[in-house]
Design an enzyme around this catalytic site. Sequence first.
Site, mmCIF file in Angstrom:
data_model
loop_
_atom_site.group_PDB
_atom_site.id
_atom_site.type_symbol
_atom_site.label_atom_id
_atom_site.label_comp_id
_atom_site.label_asym_id
_atom_site.label_seq_id
_atom_site.Cartn_x
_atom_site.Cartn_y
_atom_site.Cartn_z
ATOM 1 N N HIS A 198 0.805 -1.221 0.000
ATOM 2 C CA HIS A 198 0.000 0.000 0.000
ATOM 3 C C HIS A 198 0.839 1.272 0.000
ATOM 4 O O HIS A 198 0.313 2.335 0.297
ATOM 5 C CB HIS A 198 -0.916 0.031 1.221
ATOM 6 N N LYS B 212 -8.511 13.484 4.492
ATOM 7 C CA LYS B 212 -7.593 12.353 4.389
ATOM 8 C C LYS B 212 -6.641 12.434 5.573
ATOM 9 O O LYS B 212 -6.610 13.438 6.277
ATOM 10 C CB LYS B 212 -6.814 12.371 3.069
ATOM 11 N N ARG B 213 -5.879 11.398 5.799
ATOM 12 C CA ARG B 213 -4.904 11.435 6.884
ATOM 13 C C ARG B 213 -3.960 12.617 6.685
ATOM 14 O O ARG B 213 -3.609 12.965 5.563
ATOM 15 C CB ARG B 213 -4.122 10.114 6.885
ATOM 16 N N THR C 116 -8.928 6.129 -1.881
ATOM 17 C CA THR C 116 -10.316 5.710 -2.115
ATOM 18 C C THR C 116 -11.256 6.900 -1.933
ATOM 19 O O THR C 116 -12.346 6.909 -2.478
ATOM 20 C CB THR C 116 -10.734 4.573 -1.161
ATOM 21 N N LYS D 16 -14.790 8.044 -3.939
ATOM 22 C CA LYS D 16 -16.063 8.363 -3.282
ATOM 23 C C LYS D 16 -16.567 9.735 -3.723
ATOM 24 O O LYS D 16 -17.762 9.924 -3.972
ATOM 25 C CB LYS D 16 -15.891 8.323 -1.760
#
Length: 818
Positions: A361, A552-553, A662, A666
């Site tokens: 990842h 997001k992070r 991701t 979305k």
Amino acid sequence: MTEHTAPMSPTTPGEFADEIRKELKYTQGVTTEQATPADVYVATATAVRKHLVDSWASTQHDMVAGSTKAVGYFSAEFLMGKQLLNALLNAGLSDQFYDAVKELGFDVQDVIDSEYEPGLGNGGLGRLAACYIDSLASKGVPAFGYGIQYRYGIFKQEFDEQGAQVERPDYWLANEEPWGHIDYNRSQRVNYGGSVVEENGKKVWKPAWSVRAVPVDYMVPGYASGRVNTLRLWSAKSYDEFDLLAFNKSEYVDAVKPQVAAENISKILYPEDSTPQGKALRLEQQYFFVAASIQDAIRVFYPGEENPDLTTFPSKICFQLNDTHPVIGIPELMRVLIDEYGYDWDTAWSITNKSFNYTCHTLLPEALEVWSAKLIGELLPRHLEIINKINEQFVAELGTKTNDSAKIDRMRIVTDGEDPQVHMAYLATYGGSHVNGVAALHSQLLKDVTLRDFSDVYGDKFTNVTNGVTPRRFIRIANPRLSALITEGLGTDRWLSDLDMLEGLVPLAKDDEFVKKFAAVKQANKVAFSNYAKREYDFDIDPNTMVNSMIKRLHEYKRQSLKILSVISQYADIKSGKVSADDILPRTVVFGAKAAPGYKMAKLTIQLINNVARVVNNDPDVKGKLAVYYPWNYNIRLAQHLIPATDLDEQISQAGKEASGTGNMKFALNGAMTVGTLDGANVEIRERVGAENFFLFGMTVDEVEALYAKGYEPKSYYEADPRLKQAVDMVADGTFSEGDKGLYGPLVTDWLNKDYFMTLADFSAYMDIQGEIETLYREPLEWSRKALLNVANSGFFSSDRAIDDYLRDIWETGPLGE
């Protein structure tokens, strides 16, 4: 006439209301009049579980009795989100639920809000795992999700008065949790420490201590498949919880030491690992869940067999390693096969190699896990022996494939030297059958850069599976207005199981009336989000502005700093009079992200964003034109409100650093336009929705690498662009820190002297693309037309399609037979 294929239970609303009343009485011990919304939530959850339990039992029976190979999805994270609405949808009880709750006299939203969201993941990794096990069930493929039931999970994020992130424990199990079934009868013993001795010519591990792994099972119901799979999360317990002798001597802390030590293993997601104790706890966690899961899989597929033929194991189940966290499972299966079942090394290796596959990842070398061999030896001495032997075998095998000694040395699973290190990604690549990246660009860069040596030698192992998201949760549940419009436009709701059908919306993008309906859905979602933000955060968000989101992070490579510098630049232009406030397109910028507790630069960026918001939102000169909000504790619930309301999505990571993403999928599926770089899955999104329907800016991967090679000097970009210089100077001069010029010193120093992820180099291009964005947004019909085409052309990004790719190219299995 609309064609319906979604599952519909024959249960009537009145019957379902009676079921809830029954559970209130017998499970909660209250009457309808005494019940709270939380009681109704638990009663409803208990009732819907009973509708699913027969399918759950038959799925497990058919999995063991049938010839279809199952999937074991090993993941340190499963970010499932709230379960109630998803379970109701897949049980065909959604409409009945709404009517039944109203009949009982309760507000539906109050009941839904009573469910506490489990924070069993950090972000994309856990959300992807949740989407995949949803799609496996919806495809009718037998599967187990295997992980840990963290007591606290990811921390609850708060902001202090200075805007800094504060981490609080998130005890999601503090209230009733009706979904998990604890099964003490199927617990497993997990051992640690000790030594390895030789007895009768055989290696025997003599562990020093053990913990009890207790499974907590969650149903994973498929949509329109009639199948219900299992998410099995392990909870750590002590075999010796209480020392009565110590307690009776008033040594109360000593009396529970074994319990505390054991339960620490499943206490918190990703314990801080800057200390030796923290590193040890992380490794204990990783081994804990894979060891319990491998034992469990053998128990499930060879029930009651004392001497099973485990050469058939790879035909029963294959394990997918979701990142490097579960890779210790490879030497664990070898240990089980050799030490417990008496297989020779070569047979055990053949079984193991066929049983595992690895998803990488990341592209960042520092994110590829490396463990000290010394630590592994202390905690798992037998495993270190096996890893060393695998490494010897691997090096010998490489000697038959290449004469390049430097390459062989680079590829070693266990490094040479006084302090040998174990490369878990290398162990996974050699020890498993397949390695996949998670977007086309990412998979290519894995082969060309991150794992290039392995790709050269084992090229046939490498493949790509671009990530996907489940349309059930992230369109149907998150965005019911858009879901209804899609069904209206297509004349069927079969698109929820076949997202490629969204292409049928392409002709409707030419129909102005349908495009206006689409725009009305977006506006209604913005109003709903504004109301939600007021209720939950006391934010006053104007739904008549462009909603511009970056969620997001928080990480430097994702470049939240680029976004906030652009906001500062625009604010500066208005304040200086360079741009008239009347000419500004009204914009609301929303950030959502958590930073790792030990990540100082990320946490300082959060503080900067919050203080920019404080200054901007309280300045009458920009009121109604520019606003910044940072809702704390970003989670799936917030995402399900914000994503449907977003006009413009930010996917602005440095090219070559984001594996896939991701969130970008979305947003596109929910009708947001994207501004982004050619990074991760952005590349494929742009290809599919059309370059004209995507706002592209920034350097490419090749240009980034060329600038690294040339020698990147960020200060030159700062000096060349007055907009950038003014923004950075405002951060440095205390504008957003109440005059404190030192607070953001580390950020400013990094931007001007290092800026590894090239925020400053891409700033000018990013500011320029904003002009194109604002021009299009001033033409609402054209903006909505392009946003609709994003929806219509994003069907590829379904997790159902991703699972089809895994089934075909990696797992070589399929649905259970009818």
